[in-house]
Design a protein around this motif. Structure first.
Motif, PDB file in Angstrom:
ATOM      1  N   MET A  49     -36.576  88.795-100.300  1.00 40.62           N
ATOM      2  CA  MET A  49     -35.936  87.700-101.035  1.00 40.62           C
ATOM      3  C   MET A  49     -36.972  86.689-101.518  1.00 40.62           C
ATOM      4  O   MET A  49     -36.920  86.228-102.656  1.00 40.62           O
ATOM      5  N   LEU A  52     -38.793  88.135-104.461  1.00 38.86           N
ATOM      6  CA  LEU A  52     -37.973  88.180-105.678  1.00 38.86           C
ATOM      7  C   LEU A  52     -37.872  86.815-106.339  1.00 38.86           C
ATOM      8  O   LEU A  52     -37.934  86.698-107.561  1.00 38.86           O
ATOM      9  N   VAL A  53     -37.722  85.774-105.527  1.00 34.33           N
ATOM     10  CA  VAL A  53     -37.642  84.410-106.077  1.00 34.33           C
ATOM     11  C   VAL A  53     -38.949  84.066-106.771  1.00 34.33           C
ATOM     12  O   VAL A  53     -38.960  83.463-107.851  1.00 34.33           O
ATOM     13  N   ALA A  55     -41.345  86.229-107.907  1.00 32.66           N
ATOM     14  CA  ALA A  55     -41.797  87.135-108.969  1.00 32.66           C
ATOM     15  C   ALA A  55     -40.866  87.185-110.170  1.00 32.66           C
ATOM     16  O   ALA A  55     -41.329  87.282-111.297  1.00 32.66           O
TER      17      ALA A  55
END
Lengths: 226, 143
Positions: A49, A52-53, A55
């Motif tokens: 998570m 993802l935030v 990238a």
């Protein structure tokens, strides 16, 4: 560009047993690409998570697969989530070659405020949230930043052709596409209680789509026969 | 009020509302959305009432999207009618809502105003709801 790393391990659990994997705090993922066979992976959900935030969809991620020396450079291609809580269900990584051009959707970010919107003369209407670019993976940009302070009056707009991007990047989106425009305020809706009451009491019947030919078609057919 | 213009069949069977919604579960047009947490048949009047609550509150600012449409006819037998003699007449239309469905979206407003508008709209609905933002795959935001 800062390098983002993610530790992943090869996954042997596939199919219906994935539920147990998710409950144990891991998220299933897959890595695929143009010149490589798909690899099933799993990653720690919290770590994933965070990555993802950081990238997003347009930043390269170095996937360090357990047991392999070299990291795989990849882009986050798709995220599947649980619909209500938003927990991660599955993540797709797209493996890239650093020497081949790729097509990526890059988000548009806004900074500053439009004087027209601030004075309540108009509202900002946004077009697309992203633009499509083509470049080498090494030349990727995180986002396109747009300053809204140039939108002074109603009707002012920024189009894709107005965006300033590095020369290494080729824009694939139509240059005439709208990014943001100042439009007139919406017309205030006047309530008509009498009309509503009438509508409630008499529910208009929708037209039923009939099977077969209509009368007009039949007439036309008869004429043709004659 | 919202209702279909043309239908293939005038009356429908009731159906089931098991499980969660898998489509229409992300905020895609606006900044914030009202998400259903329970299943229901949302009537055309409820949708209209929620829409009006938002329009009245935000006045001429911002933009709103209604993400559900009442396309399912609900029939009702006339009062004091004996059983049998066929299915009743179409009374109203409903949207079949399952948990996770985004009902309304709002954009172009500051967060506090948008949240208040959706909160007011949620009072017009018969189910529990939550306000959610975008979960875009966008660096530095959305999560």
């Amino acid at each position: 560009m800062e390098q983002i790393e993610l530790n992943v391990s090869p996954r042997t659990v596939i199919g219906k047993r994935i539920g147990a994997l998710r409950r144990s705090g891991s998220v299933p993922a897959v890595l695929y690409g143009r010149h490589q066979e798909p690899v099933h992976l799993q990653a720690n959900d919290r770590e994933l998570m965070k990555v993802l935030v950081k990238a997003g969809s347009s930043h390269l991620v170095a996937l360090r697969i357990a047991g392999e020396a070299e990291p795989h450079m990849a882009l986050v291609r798709e995220i599947q989530r649980e619909p209500i809580k938003g927990n991660l269900w599955h993540v797709d990584f797209y493996g890239v070659s650093m020497t081949e051009e790729i097509t990526v959707e890059v988000p548009i970010r806004y900074e500053g405020t439009s004087p027209a919107a601030a004075l309540n003369e108009g509202i900002l209407t946004y077009g697309s949230d992203t633009i499509e670019i083509e470049c080498l993976p090494g030349d990727l940009i995180d986002a396109v930043v747009i300053n809204l302070s140039g939108l002074l009056k109603v009707g002012d707009a920024i189009h894709v052709s107005d965006l300033k991007l590095p020369t290494t990047v080729k824009v694939l989106t139509n240059p005439d596409d709208l990014v943001v425009r100042v439009t007139h305020l919406a017309v205030e809706e006047v309530e008509a209680p009498v009309a509503v009451a009438a509508a409630v009491t008499t529910l208009a019947e929708p037209e039923v789509i009939k099977k077969g030919k209509t009368e007009e078609e039949e007439e036309a057919e008869e004429k043709e026969k004659k | 009020m919202l209702m279909p213009k043309r239908v293939k069949w005038r009356k429908q069977q009731r159906g089931r509302m098991t499980g969660k919604e898998l489509r229409g579960v992300e905020v895609v047009f606006g900044d914030l959305g009202l998400q259903a947490l329970e299943p229901c048949w949302m009537t055309q009047r409820q949708i209209e009432a929620a829409r009006r609550a938002i329009v009245r509150f935000v006045k001429r600012r911002g933009k709103m999207w209604v993400r559900v449409f009442p396309d399912k006819p609900v029939t009702q037998k006339a009062a004091e009618t004996r059983m049998g003699k066929g299915k009743g007449a179409v009374d109203h239309y409903v949207a079949v809502i399952k948990p996770g469905r985004i009902i309304l979206e709002i954009g172009g407003l500051d967060e506090a105003t948008a949240k208040e508008a959706l909160h007011l709209a949620s009072y017009k609905l018969s189910i529990k709801t939550q306000i959610i933002g975008r979960r875009d795959l966008m660096a530095g935001g959305g999560e």
